[in-house]
Design an enzyme around this catalytic site. Structure first.
Site, PDB file in Angstrom:
ATOM      1  N   CYS A   2       0.867  -1.189   0.000  1.00  0.00           N
ATOM      2  CA  CYS A   2       0.000   0.000   0.000  1.00  0.00           C
ATOM      3  C   CYS A   2       0.901   1.235   0.000  1.00  0.00           C
ATOM      4  O   CYS A   2       2.112   1.146   0.136  1.00  0.00           O
ATOM      5  CB  CYS A   2      -0.863   0.014   1.263  1.00  0.00           C
ATOM      6  SG  CYS A   2      -1.851  -1.467   1.472  1.00  0.00           S
ATOM      7  N   ARG A  27       1.147   1.852  -6.056  1.00  0.00           N
ATOM      8  CA  ARG A  27       1.378   0.882  -4.980  1.00  0.00           C
ATOM      9  C   ARG A  27       0.078   0.182  -4.569  1.00  0.00           C
ATOM     10  O   ARG A  27       0.101  -0.764  -3.778  1.00  0.00           O
ATOM     11  CB  ARG A  27       2.001   1.546  -3.757  1.00  0.00           C
ATOM     12  CG  ARG A  27       3.395   2.106  -3.972  1.00  0.00           C
ATOM     13  CD  ARG A  27       3.918   2.761  -2.714  1.00  0.00           C
ATOM     14  NE  ARG A  27       4.044   1.802  -1.652  1.00  0.00           N
ATOM     15  CZ  ARG A  27       5.121   1.032  -1.464  1.00  0.00           C
ATOM     16  NH1 ARG A  27       6.142   1.156  -2.287  1.00  0.00           N
ATOM     17  NH2 ARG A  27       5.188   0.158  -0.486  1.00  0.00           N
ATOM     18  N   TRP A  75      -3.734  -1.636  -1.339  1.00  0.00           N
ATOM     19  CA  TRP A  75      -3.756  -2.866  -2.130  1.00  0.00           C
ATOM     20  C   TRP A  75      -4.181  -3.941  -1.143  1.00  0.00           C
ATOM     21  O   TRP A  75      -3.423  -4.309  -0.250  1.00  0.00           O
ATOM     22  CB  TRP A  75      -2.383  -3.200  -2.711  1.00  0.00           C
ATOM     23  CG  TRP A  75      -2.384  -4.479  -3.495  1.00  0.00           C
ATOM     24  CD1 TRP A  75      -2.082  -5.733  -3.033  1.00  0.00           C
ATOM     25  CD2 TRP A  75      -2.716  -4.652  -4.879  1.00  0.00           C
ATOM     26  NE1 TRP A  75      -2.199  -6.652  -4.035  1.00  0.00           N
ATOM     27  CE2 TRP A  75      -2.593  -6.036  -5.172  1.00  0.00           C
ATOM     28  CE3 TRP A  75      -3.106  -3.794  -5.884  1.00  0.00           C
ATOM     29  CZ2 TRP A  75      -2.834  -6.566  -6.434  1.00  0.00           C
ATOM     30  CZ3 TRP A  75      -3.347  -4.322  -7.146  1.00  0.00           C
ATOM     31  CH2 TRP A  75      -3.219  -5.672  -7.411  1.00  0.00           C
ATOM     32  N   ASN A 101       1.093  -0.050   6.100  1.00  0.00           N
ATOM     33  CA  ASN A 101       1.490  -0.864   4.947  1.00  0.00           C
ATOM     34  C   ASN A 101       2.240  -2.060   5.516  1.00  0.00           C
ATOM     35  O   ASN A 101       3.242  -1.893   6.214  1.00  0.00           O
ATOM     36  CB  ASN A 101       2.403  -0.074   4.000  1.00  0.00           C
ATOM     37  CG  ASN A 101       2.940  -0.971   2.887  1.00  0.00           C
ATOM     38  OD1 ASN A 101       2.267  -1.907   2.462  1.00  0.00           O
ATOM     39  ND2 ASN A 101       4.158  -0.712   2.438  1.00  0.00           N
ATOM     40  N   GLY A 102       1.751  -3.270   5.233  1.00  0.00           N
ATOM     41  CA  GLY A 102       2.421  -4.469   5.722  1.00  0.00           C
ATOM     42  C   GLY A 102       1.397  -5.532   6.087  1.00  0.00           C
ATOM     43  O   GLY A 102       0.231  -5.456   5.684  1.00  0.00           O
ATOM     44  N   GLU A 519       8.712 -21.489 -18.237  1.00  0.00           N
ATOM     45  CA  GLU A 519       8.566 -20.088 -17.808  1.00  0.00           C
ATOM     46  C   GLU A 519       9.698 -19.245 -18.375  1.00  0.00           C
ATOM     47  O   GLU A 519       9.488 -18.121 -18.834  1.00  0.00           O
ATOM     48  CB  GLU A 519       8.521 -20.009 -16.291  1.00  0.00           C
ATOM     49  CG  GLU A 519       8.409 -18.600 -15.722  1.00  0.00           C
ATOM     50  CD  GLU A 519       7.138 -17.857 -16.150  1.00  0.00           C
ATOM     51  OE1 GLU A 519       6.223 -18.494 -16.713  1.00  0.00           O
ATOM     52  OE2 GLU A 519       7.094 -16.633 -15.947  1.00  0.00           O
ATOM     53  N   LYS A 523       9.077 -15.996 -20.810  1.00  0.00           N
ATOM     54  CA  LYS A 523       9.640 -14.672 -20.509  1.00  0.00           C
ATOM     55  C   LYS A 523      10.434 -14.156 -21.707  1.00  0.00           C
ATOM     56  O   LYS A 523      10.293 -13.004 -22.119  1.00  0.00           O
ATOM     57  CB  LYS A 523      10.536 -14.758 -19.269  1.00  0.00           C
ATOM     58  CG  LYS A 523       9.779 -14.932 -17.985  1.00  0.00           C
ATOM     59  CD  LYS A 523       9.114 -13.673 -17.512  1.00  0.00           C
ATOM     60  CE  LYS A 523       7.638 -13.540 -17.456  1.00  0.00           C
ATOM     61  NZ  LYS A 523       6.700 -14.575 -17.415  1.00  0.00           N
ATOM     62  N   GLU A 526       8.111 -13.325 -24.761  1.00  0.00           N
ATOM     63  CA  GLU A 526       7.081 -12.276 -24.626  1.00  0.00           C
ATOM     64  C   GLU A 526       7.674 -10.876 -24.460  1.00  0.00           C
ATOM     65  O   GLU A 526       7.011  -9.888 -24.759  1.00  0.00           O
ATOM     66  CB  GLU A 526       6.107 -12.585 -23.491  1.00  0.00           C
ATOM     67  CG  GLU A 526       6.630 -12.426 -22.095  1.00  0.00           C
ATOM     68  CD  GLU A 526       5.513 -12.606 -21.057  1.00  0.00           C
ATOM     69  OE1 GLU A 526       4.370 -12.165 -21.278  1.00  0.00           O
ATOM     70  OE2 GLU A 526       5.798 -13.214 -20.017  1.00  0.00           O
ATOM     71  N   HIS A 542      13.100 -37.590 -29.242  1.00  0.00           N
ATOM     72  CA  HIS A 542      11.908 -38.062 -29.981  1.00  0.00           C
ATOM     73  C   HIS A 542      11.487 -37.080 -31.064  1.00  0.00           C
ATOM     74  O   HIS A 542      10.330 -37.047 -31.462  1.00  0.00           O
ATOM     75  CB  HIS A 542      10.763 -38.298 -28.990  1.00  0.00           C
ATOM     76  CG  HIS A 542      11.086 -39.324 -27.958  1.00  0.00           C
ATOM     77  ND1 HIS A 542      11.222 -40.660 -28.242  1.00  0.00           N
ATOM     78  CD2 HIS A 542      11.396 -39.200 -26.645  1.00  0.00           C
ATOM     79  CE1 HIS A 542      11.552 -41.318 -27.147  1.00  0.00           C
ATOM     80  NE2 HIS A 542      11.656 -40.469 -26.161  1.00  0.00           N
ATOM     81  N   LYS A 641      -1.780  -6.933 -19.782  1.00  0.00           N
ATOM     82  CA  LYS A 641      -1.469  -7.497 -18.462  1.00  0.00           C
ATOM     83  C   LYS A 641      -2.529  -8.523 -18.058  1.00  0.00           C
ATOM     84  O   LYS A 641      -2.216  -9.545 -17.478  1.00  0.00           O
ATOM     85  CB  LYS A 641      -1.398  -6.385 -17.410  1.00  0.00           C
ATOM     86  CG  LYS A 641      -1.035  -6.864 -16.016  1.00  0.00           C
ATOM     87  CD  LYS A 641       0.312  -7.540 -16.000  1.00  0.00           C
ATOM     88  CE  LYS A 641       0.671  -8.118 -14.645  1.00  0.00           C
ATOM     89  NZ  LYS A 641       1.881  -8.962 -14.713  1.00  0.00           N
TER      90      LYS A 641
HETATM   91  C1  AGP Z   1       3.045 -13.992 -18.187  1.00  0.00           C
HETATM   92  O1  AGP Z   1       4.236 -13.236 -18.173  1.00  0.00           O
HETATM   93  C2  AGP Z   1       1.972 -13.293 -19.022  1.00  0.00           C
HETATM   94  N1  AGP Z   1       1.726 -11.993 -18.535  1.00  0.00           N
HETATM   95  C3  AGP Z   1       0.709 -14.149 -19.137  1.00  0.00           C
HETATM   96  O2  AGP Z   1       1.086 -15.403 -19.638  1.00  0.00           O
HETATM   97  C4  AGP Z   1      -0.082 -14.376 -17.823  1.00  0.00           C
HETATM   98  O3  AGP Z   1       0.654 -15.225 -16.956  1.00  0.00           O
HETATM   99  C5  AGP Z   1      -1.411 -15.045 -18.161  1.00  0.00           C
HETATM  100  O4  AGP Z   1      -2.140 -14.197 -19.021  1.00  0.00           O
HETATM  101  C6  AGP Z   1      -2.250 -15.382 -16.922  1.00  0.00           C
HETATM  102  O5  AGP Z   1      -2.592 -14.197 -16.244  1.00  0.00           O
HETATM  103  P1  AGP Z   1      -3.278 -14.347 -14.790  1.00  0.00           P
HETATM  104  O6  AGP Z   1      -2.266 -14.951 -13.881  1.00  0.00           O
HETATM  105  O7  AGP Z   1      -3.653 -12.943 -14.405  1.00  0.00           O
HETATM  106  O8  AGP Z   1      -4.477 -15.235 -14.940  1.00  0.00           O
END
Ligand code: AGP
Length: 646
Positions: A2, A27, A75, A101-102, A519, A523, A526, A542, A641
Site C-alpha cells: 500500500c 502501490r 492494495w 502498509n504491511g 517459464e 519470458k 514475450e 523423440h 497485463k
Molecule cells: C506472463 O508473463 C503473461 N503476462 C501471461 O502469460 C499471464 O501469466 C497469463 O495471461 C495469466 O494471467 P493471470 O495470472 O492474471 O491469470
C-alpha cells in the site's frame, strides 16, 4: 503493498496528502483515505473502488483546515476492498488515526484481546488492530487504569498540546506520550509494518515507525515535515530525505523530527540522497517496473508466506474457506491456469502429489472445459490467476463449479471476479504488478501453492509435525534464497550480452525443472520477441533434437533435482551436435558447470522448492536480452497485463 503518507507543518496539508496519494497510486488502488488532525478532533474521509482517489478529492472539499494529516492508498491483502476496510483506521474514541502498509501476522490474537478489553473493531482488516493497540497504550500512559484508552467515550482524549507526559511511567526523554504508545503497541506485533499515526490530542505531531516495509522522511523550508512509503510522494515537496531503521520511531512536528530507537533512546535517521524525477521515483530508481518487480520477489514471497507457517510446524490456511473435512473428501485436484500461472500450476502438481498423495490434473484453462472433464463433488478445481480476471481461467473455474466440484482460486487481487465466485481463496501478497510479464506474482503463486500442498497433506494426515517443521523451515528460507538469486542480475546480464543477437533458443528441463524451462521460454519470447521453446529434456531425442545444429543455443535447468543426472545426459546429446549450452546450476556444482559455455548460478534448496530460485536467472536473462534489443519490457507488443477475452 500500500501507499502511506503523512504531512505536518503545512497549511495545505490536505492538498499535499491528496497529491502524494496520486503519486503512490501504483502501490495499490483498491481504496484511499485521509485523516486530518485538528484541535477540534480528527476528521476522516475514505473511498473505495476504481475511482477512489477522485472520489476522495470530492469528499475532501468538506474538510476542515488542518496543518497535519495522514493518507493511504490500499492494495488489499486482508479484507475486501471496501470503504469500511479502507485506511485510515480510527480508535474507539475517533481521536487517533493510523495508516499501515504491511501484514500483521498475529492480528487475530490481538483482536481477540482488544475486543475482550472493550474495544470495538469495525473492519475485516489486520491493520485496524494497530490503532486500537495504540489507543490502549496511550490510555495506560495517560493514567487510564483500564488500559483500554478512551474506548466508548467518543471524546477526544489526550494531554494538552505540547505538554510533556508523566515521565515516571511514560516515554524516554525526547519522545512524546504518543511516540511511546506507538512504540509499545508495535512491540506486540508479529509481521511487517510501516505506520503513521495522528492524534487530535497532539494535533500537529505525527508518529511513524517501520519494520521491513519501507518509509521515507522529508523536510522542507518553512517547517513542513513529511513521511511516505517511498520517494515519489515527496518529490518536489521535500528538500531533504531520510530513512528509518527497523524499529526506530520518528516523531514529526512542524520544523523537525525526533527519532528514537526501539528502546526509546535518542537515535538518528539515515540521510537519503534522491536524484530522481517522478517517473524514475515511481520505479524506485529502477529503469522499468519489470526490473523493480524482479527485485521485489523476496518480499513478495515473504509476504505470501507471512502468517501461514505457524511456529508449531503446521500450516495455517483457515482463510481459504474450504474446511479440512471438505479437503479430506477430495479425491482429485484439477489446476486450471494460463501462461505463467499455468507454469506455477505444473510445479504445484509435483508438490501436491508428493506431499498429499492426491492425483492432480493440470489444464490449460482455455482447453479445460472442452475436454469434457470428469468432475464431481470430490474434485477440487483450483484456478491459478494473479489478476483473478483472466476469462479463460474464470470460465474454467465456473465450469468446475457447474459440474459440482469444489472451487478454490490462488489469486493476487482481493475481491477479483474469481475470488468472488470460488468457494475459497488463497491470496498471494505480491502487491500490484505493473509490468506485463509476470515475475513477482509468479513466485508468489509458487509459494502459495507449496503452502496449499502442505496444508492438504497435513489435513489428510500425510505429513507428521516433525517432517512438516522441516519443510516449513525450507519454505521460510525461500525469501533469502530468492534474494541471493536476484542479486546476481549483473552476472546474468553478462551472459545475456553474449547471446543478445540470438533468434532461436531451446529451453530444456526435467522434473520440476521443465515448468521452469517453460517459464524461462515464455519470458524470453514475450518481452524480447526471440523465438523460444521449452521441451522436457528427455523428449528431445523423440524429434526436437533434429532442430539442433552447430551454435544453437540451449538453456538447461540443471540444478540438483531427482533427474539431474539424466538431464546432464540430455545436455551431452545437444553438445555433441554443436549446441551452445547455458546452464542454471547450483552454487559450486563444477561437475555440471564443465558442460556449459556459461552458467547461471543459483543457491541450492529442496528440489520441490527449487523453481522459486531457479526461475530468477531466466527472468533476468530474458530481461537483459530484451533490453539489449531495445524492447519495452513493461509493455511488450501485442500483449495485455490481463486477458479478459476468450
Ligand atoms: C506472463 O508473463 C503473461 N503476462 C501471461 O502469460 C499471464 O501469466 C497469463 O495471461 C495469466 O494471467 P493471470 O495470472 O492474471 O491469470
Amino acid at each position: 503493498m500500500c501507499g502511506i503518507i503523512g504531512v505536518t507543518g503545512r497549511a495545505d496539508a490536505l492538498e499535499m496528502l491528496l497529491d502524494g496519494l496520486d503519486r503512490l497510486e501504483y502501490r495499490g488502488y483498491d481504496s484511499a483515505g485521509v485523516a486530518l488532525s485538528t484541535e477540534a478532533g480528527t476528521w476522516r474521509a475514505r473511498s473505495a473502488g476504481s475511482r477512489s482517489l477522485a472520489d476522495l478529492r470530492k469528499l475532501a472539499e468538506a474538510a476542515p483546515p488542518a496543518a497535519a494529516g495522514i493518507g493511504h492508498t490500499r492494495w488489499a491483502t486482508h479484507g475486501h476492498p471496501t470503504e469500511a476496510n479502507a485506511h485510515p483506521h480510527l480508535d474507539c474514541t475517533g481521536s487517533i488515526a493510523l495508516v499501515h502498509n504491511g501484514i500483521v501476522e498475529n492480528a487475530a490474537a490481538i483482536a481477540t484481546r482488544l475486543v475482550a478489553g472493550g474495544h470495538r473493531l469495525t473492519s475485516e482488516t489486520d491493520s485496524e488492530v494497530l490503532v486500537h493497540l495504540v489507543e490502549a497504550h496511550l490510555g495506560e500512559l495517560l493514567g487510564d487504569p483500564t488500559g483500554s484508552g478512551a474506548a466508548g467515550t467518543g471524546s477526544s482524549r489526550g494531554v494538552p498540546r505540547g505538554s510533556e507526559p508523566d515521565t515516571a511511567h511514560g516515554p524516554a526523554p525526547g519522545s512524546s506520550v504518543l511516540g511511546e504508545a506507538v512504540r509499545r503497541a508495535l512491540v506486540e506485533v508479529r509481521g511487517s509494518f510501516a505506520v503513521v499515526v495522528a492524534w487530535s490530542g497532539d494535533p500537529t505531531r505525527l508518529v511513524a515507525t517501520r519494520r521491513v516495509s519501507p518509509l521515507v522522511l522529508g523536510t522542507a523550508a518553512g517547517g513542513a515535515v513529511m513521511v511516505a512509503s517511498d520517494v515519489p510522494a515527496l518529490l518536489g515537496r521535500a528538500e531533504r530525505f531520510w530513512t528509518l531503521d527497523d524499529g526506530q520511531v520518528a516523531e514529526l512536528v512542524p520544523g523537525g523530527i525526533v527519532v528514537t530507537d526501539v528502546a526509546g533512546a535518542p537515535a538518528q535517521a539515515r540521510p537519503l540522497e534522491v536524484a530522481w524525477n517522478l517517473e524514475q521515483a515511481r520505479k524506485g530508481g529502477f529503469p522499468d517496473f519489470m526490473s523493480k518487480e524482479i527485485a521485489e520477489q523476496p518480499q513478495a514471497v515473504a509476504d505470501t508466506l507471512a502468517g501461514r507457517l505457524t511456529a508449531d510446524g503446521t500450516v495455517g490456511l483457515d482463510e481459504i474457506r474450504v474446511s479440512p473435512d471438505e479437503l479430506r473428501q477430495v479425491d482429485k485436484v484439477v489446476l486450471v491456469a494460463c501462461g505463467s500461472s499455468y507454469h506455477a500450476a505444473l510445479v504445484a502438481k509435483f508438490a501436491i502429489e508428493h506431499w498429499a498423495r492426491v492425483p492432480v490434473d493440470v489444464d490449460i484453462a482455455s482447453e479445460f472445459r472442452y475436454r469434457d472433464p470428469i468432475l464431481d463433488p470430490r474434485t477440487l478445481v483450483v484456478g491459478v490467476s494473479q489478476s483473478g480476471e483472466t476469462v479463460d481461467t474464470l470460465q474454467a473455474v465456473r465450469h468446475g463449479r457447474d459440474l459440482g466440484a469444489r472451487t478454490l482460486v490462488v489469486c493476487n487481487v482481493v475481491d477479483s471476479s474469481m475470488a468472488r465466485e470460488a468457494d475459497g481463496v488463497l491470496y498471494t501478497r505480491a502487491g500490484p504488478e505493473i509490468g506485463v510479464a509476470a515475475t513477482k506474482t509468479h513466485l508468489a503463486q509458487l509459494a502459495a501453492l507449496q503452502v496449499l500442498a502442505l496444508h492438504l497433506a497435513q489435513v489428510r494426515g500425510r505429513l507428521d509435525t516433525e517432517r512438516a517443521g522441516r519443510l516449513l523451515a525450507g519454505l521460510a528460507d525461500l525469501p533469502s534464497l530468492v534474494a541471493r538469486a536476484v542479486d546476481r542480475a549483473g552476472a546474468v546480464a553478462e551472459v545475456a550480452q553474449r547471446y543478445r543477437s540470438v533468434r532461436d533458443v531451446f529451453f530444456i528441463g526435467r522434473h520440476v525443472g521443465y515448468p521452469v524451462a517453460m517459464e524461462g521460454a515464455l519470458k524470453l519470447k514475450e518481452i524480447s520477441y526471440v523465438r523460444a521453446e521449452a521441451y522436457p529434456a528427455g523428449e528431445l531425442k523423440h524429434g526436437p533434437i533434429a532442430l539442433i545444429e552447430p551454435d544453437a543455443l540451449v538453456v538447461a535447468v540443471a540444478t540438483r533435482t531427482p533427474l539431474w543426472e539424466k538431464l546432464l545426459a540430455n545436455v551431452e546429446e545437444v553438445r555433441s551436435r554443436g549446441a551452445q549450452v547455458v546452464l542454471v546450476a547450483n552454487d559450486g556444482d563444477e561437475e555440471t558447470a564443465r558442460l556449459a559455455q556459461a552458467v547461471l548460478w543459483v543457491p541450492r534448496c529442496e528440489a520441490l522448492l527449487s523453481p522459486l530460485v531457479d526461475v530468477v536467472p531466466l527472468q533476468q536473462f530474458a530481461y537483459a536480452v530484451a533490453r539489449a534489443n531495445g524492447r519495452d519490457v513493461d509493455r511488450p507488443r501485442n500483449l495485455a497485463k490481463t486477458v479478459t477475452v476468450e
